[in-house]
Design a protein around this motif. Sequence first.
Motif: not given
Length: 186
Positions: A63, A164, A167-169, A81
């Motif tokens: 990350l 975010w 989508c990512h976590e 990001y």
Amino acid sequence: MATNFGLHRPVHLLGKLRYDLYRLKEAKVSSEARYAALDCANDAWHLVDWVLASVSPERHKELCGHRTLSREAAAGFRDRYSEELPKLKTCQQIANTGKHLILSRQTVDQNISTFSSARFDPAFDATAPTWTGDLWPVLHVEDGNGTSEASSFFGSAWEDWHAWLSCHEPTLLYEADYDGRLLPDV
């Protein structure tokens, strides 16, 4: 020993950001608005720390590009990001200025500033013999992309973080004891 009053996951801090945004929108006096806006900036910036502290060391490095406990981790995450979380750099500067007053270790972006104004409801008429109405505090955030009302700016930060995390976590976004219905709609 827990020291966060039961708030221990990124979804909790995201919920606090949402609540502080509600406080900002509902503020009746300047000090209420300023305290809520500073809390919004702190929440949005420190979500970086909460996310990085909630993942495995391997995922942490993916990350942000840095190992766990690295001083560069938060900045690495912010830079990586920046397109998905475009308000993060501004939130960082507001939060750090709010904490330290003067920034010595961080480069200050001169394009970032905040200011306040007021809104009359109904509109003020200087030609009228008297005026009866309300005066509302309005805070503004200026960054390299222009000027926004603080409630709109931090509302976008909340939306960006929610997207975010989704989508990512996504596992960090949900928890059995989290009840989003307790939060006012903002």
